[in-house]
Motif scaffolding. Sequence first.
Motif, PDB file in Angstrom:
ATOM      1  N   VAL A  13       1.895  -5.717   2.632  1.00 44.38           N
ATOM      2  CA  VAL A  13       1.317  -5.039   3.791  1.00 44.38           C
ATOM      3  C   VAL A  13      -0.040  -4.512   3.362  1.00 44.38           C
ATOM      4  O   VAL A  13      -0.153  -3.816   2.345  1.00 44.38           O
ATOM      5  CB  VAL A  13       2.207  -3.862   4.256  1.00 44.38           C
ATOM      6  CG1 VAL A  13       1.517  -3.052   5.342  1.00 44.38           C
ATOM      7  CG2 VAL A  13       3.564  -4.362   4.723  1.00 44.38           C
ATOM      8  N   THR A  14      -1.078  -4.863   4.129  1.00 40.61           N
ATOM      9  CA  THR A  14      -2.424  -4.381   3.834  1.00 40.61           C
ATOM     10  C   THR A  14      -2.750  -3.268   4.818  1.00 40.61           C
ATOM     11  O   THR A  14      -2.597  -3.433   6.029  1.00 40.61           O
ATOM     12  CB  THR A  14      -3.456  -5.515   3.953  1.00 40.61           C
ATOM     13  OG1 THR A  14      -3.047  -6.589   3.100  1.00 40.61           O
ATOM     14  CG2 THR A  14      -4.835  -5.040   3.534  1.00 40.61           C
ATOM     15  N   ILE A  44      10.807  -3.725   4.918  1.00 39.14           N
ATOM     16  CA  ILE A  44      11.344  -2.856   3.870  1.00 39.14           C
ATOM     17  C   ILE A  44      11.339  -3.612   2.553  1.00 39.14           C
ATOM     18  O   ILE A  44      11.829  -4.725   2.451  1.00 39.14           O
ATOM     19  CB  ILE A  44      12.745  -2.345   4.254  1.00 39.14           C
ATOM     20  CG1 ILE A  44      12.610  -1.427   5.477  1.00 39.14           C
ATOM     21  CG2 ILE A  44      13.413  -1.619   3.087  1.00 39.14           C
ATOM     22  CD1 ILE A  44      13.897  -0.982   6.096  1.00 39.14           C
ATOM     23  N   GLY A  45      10.719  -2.994   1.545  1.00 43.06           N
ATOM     24  CA  GLY A  45      10.593  -3.622   0.235  1.00 43.06           C
ATOM     25  C   GLY A  45       9.233  -4.258   0.003  1.00 43.06           C
ATOM     26  O   GLY A  45       8.897  -4.639  -1.127  1.00 43.06           O
ATOM     27  N   CYS A  46       8.425  -4.390   1.054  1.00 44.07           N
ATOM     28  CA  CYS A  46       7.094  -4.986   0.896  1.00 44.07           C
ATOM     29  C   CYS A  46       6.165  -4.083   0.088  1.00 44.07           C
ATOM     30  O   CYS A  46       6.219  -2.854   0.200  1.00 44.07           O
ATOM     31  CB  CYS A  46       6.438  -5.243   2.254  1.00 44.07           C
ATOM     32  SG  CYS A  46       7.056  -6.685   3.123  1.00 44.07           S
ATOM     33  N   GLN A  47       5.306  -4.709  -0.708  1.00 42.66           N
ATOM     34  CA  GLN A  47       4.266  -4.007  -1.460  1.00 42.66           C
ATOM     35  C   GLN A  47       3.173  -3.589  -0.476  1.00 42.66           C
ATOM     36  O   GLN A  47       2.808  -4.366   0.397  1.00 42.66           O
ATOM     37  CB  GLN A  47       3.682  -4.951  -2.529  1.00 42.66           C
ATOM     38  CG  GLN A  47       2.615  -4.325  -3.394  1.00 42.66           C
ATOM     39  CD  GLN A  47       3.161  -3.240  -4.304  1.00 42.66           C
ATOM     40  OE1 GLN A  47       4.233  -3.385  -4.868  1.00 42.66           O
ATOM     41  NE2 GLN A  47       2.428  -2.169  -4.444  1.00 42.66           N
ATOM     42  N   GLY A  53       2.293   1.347  -3.104  1.00 43.76           N
ATOM     43  CA  GLY A  53       3.732   1.498  -3.335  1.00 43.76           C
ATOM     44  C   GLY A  53       4.497   0.467  -2.536  1.00 43.76           C
ATOM     45  O   GLY A  53       3.960  -0.577  -2.173  1.00 43.76           O
ATOM     46  N   ARG A  54       5.772   0.772  -2.238  1.00 41.72           N
ATOM     47  CA  ARG A  54       6.627  -0.147  -1.474  1.00 41.72           C
ATOM     48  C   ARG A  54       7.225   0.568  -0.263  1.00 41.72           C
ATOM     49  O   ARG A  54       7.584   1.740  -0.346  1.00 41.72           O
ATOM     50  CB  ARG A  54       7.774  -0.662  -2.342  1.00 41.72           C
ATOM     51  CG  ARG A  54       7.323  -1.583  -3.436  1.00 41.72           C
ATOM     52  CD  ARG A  54       8.464  -2.453  -3.945  1.00 41.72           C
ATOM     53  NE  ARG A  54       7.984  -3.348  -4.973  1.00 41.72           N
ATOM     54  CZ  ARG A  54       7.388  -4.521  -4.745  1.00 41.72           C
ATOM     55  NH1 ARG A  54       7.212  -4.921  -3.517  1.00 41.72           N
ATOM     56  NH2 ARG A  54       6.983  -5.276  -5.735  1.00 41.72           N
ATOM     57  N   VAL A  65       6.443   4.970   2.549  1.00 42.98           N
ATOM     58  CA  VAL A  65       6.066   4.211   1.356  1.00 42.98           C
ATOM     59  C   VAL A  65       6.376   5.034   0.113  1.00 42.98           C
ATOM     60  O   VAL A  65       5.878   6.152  -0.051  1.00 42.98           O
ATOM     61  CB  VAL A  65       4.562   3.833   1.388  1.00 42.98           C
ATOM     62  CG1 VAL A  65       4.174   3.062   0.130  1.00 42.98           C
ATOM     63  CG2 VAL A  65       4.246   3.040   2.646  1.00 42.98           C
ATOM     64  N   SER A  66       7.209   4.481  -0.742  1.00 46.22           N
ATOM     65  CA  SER A  66       7.577   5.116  -2.006  1.00 46.22           C
ATOM     66  C   SER A  66       6.462   4.845  -3.014  1.00 46.22           C
ATOM     67  O   SER A  66       6.070   3.700  -3.213  1.00 46.22           O
ATOM     68  CB  SER A  66       8.896   4.511  -2.488  1.00 46.22           C
ATOM     69  OG  SER A  66       9.196   4.974  -3.773  1.00 46.22           O
ATOM     70  N   ARG A  67       5.957   5.924  -3.635  1.00 48.32           N
ATOM     71  CA  ARG A  67       4.865   5.783  -4.617  1.00 48.32           C
ATOM     72  C   ARG A  67       5.311   6.326  -5.960  1.00 48.32           C
ATOM     73  O   ARG A  67       5.948   7.371  -6.029  1.00 48.32           O
ATOM     74  CB  ARG A  67       3.629   6.557  -4.135  1.00 48.32           C
ATOM     75  CG  ARG A  67       3.139   6.090  -2.786  1.00 48.32           C
ATOM     76  CD  ARG A  67       1.864   6.773  -2.376  1.00 48.32           C
ATOM     77  NE  ARG A  67       2.074   8.205  -2.179  1.00 48.32           N
ATOM     78  CZ  ARG A  67       1.101   9.068  -1.953  1.00 48.32           C
ATOM     79  NH1 ARG A  67      -0.151   8.676  -1.905  1.00 48.32           N
ATOM     80  NH2 ARG A  67       1.367  10.339  -1.770  1.00 48.32           N
ATOM     81  N   GLU A  68       4.965   5.602  -7.002  1.00 52.73           N
ATOM     82  CA  GLU A  68       5.351   6.003  -8.351  1.00 52.73           C
ATOM     83  C   GLU A  68       4.579   7.258  -8.766  1.00 52.73           C
ATOM     84  O   GLU A  68       3.353   7.314  -8.676  1.00 52.73           O
ATOM     85  CB  GLU A  68       5.052   4.865  -9.336  1.00 52.73           C
ATOM     86  CG  GLU A  68       5.945   4.913 -10.560  1.00 52.73           C
ATOM     87  CD  GLU A  68       5.824   3.649 -11.380  1.00 52.73           C
ATOM     88  OE1 GLU A  68       5.445   3.775 -12.564  1.00 52.73           O
ATOM     89  OE2 GLU A  68       6.093   2.562 -10.838  1.00 52.73           O
TER      90      GLU A  68
END
Length: 170
Positions: A161-162, A105-108, A118-119, A134-137
């Motif tokens: 995270v890839t 949680i919080g990883c790009q 996102g994160r 994943v939260s995306r702007e």
Amino acid sequence: MEFLRVGQFVNTHGIRGEVKIRLNTDFPEQRFAVGKQVWLQHPKLANKQALTIAGVRKHKSALLIRFQEWTNINQAEPFKGAGLFVPEEEVVSDEEDGFFFHQIIGCQVVTTEGEQIGRVKEILTLPANDVWVVSREGKGDLLLPYIEDVIKEVDVKERVVTMKWMEGLE
């Protein structure tokens, strides 16, 4: 003392104080065993409150838990939405995956082509596989299934995270 989130109280169940818990852990059997303590955090409480597990059973993708301290729905009801935590020193090792929910949680999130997505803001534990939210702007959340075809690499040190973009993810 540092704490790790292991679940969320999402609803009451019945009139005897049993509650429905959405899991935030890979180890529900250890975290929510009868006799174990979890700590409740809610805006109505000045400090975290310790609760002892008196009973537990599976219910779809969640758990139904009865706490020794609550014997009826009226005691549980005010704390809907509360987070459930355990002390960080109670970390359960996971040699297979090599990481824990709180490390993800919080990883790009980036694609294999280097595009920023996102994160990770939440992990949903579902019967088939976990899903990383994943939260995306400027866009809606992206739901990534935690499967080999999608999640290619997890670097907890770099907090990245890839993922491989696949058709149908959006």
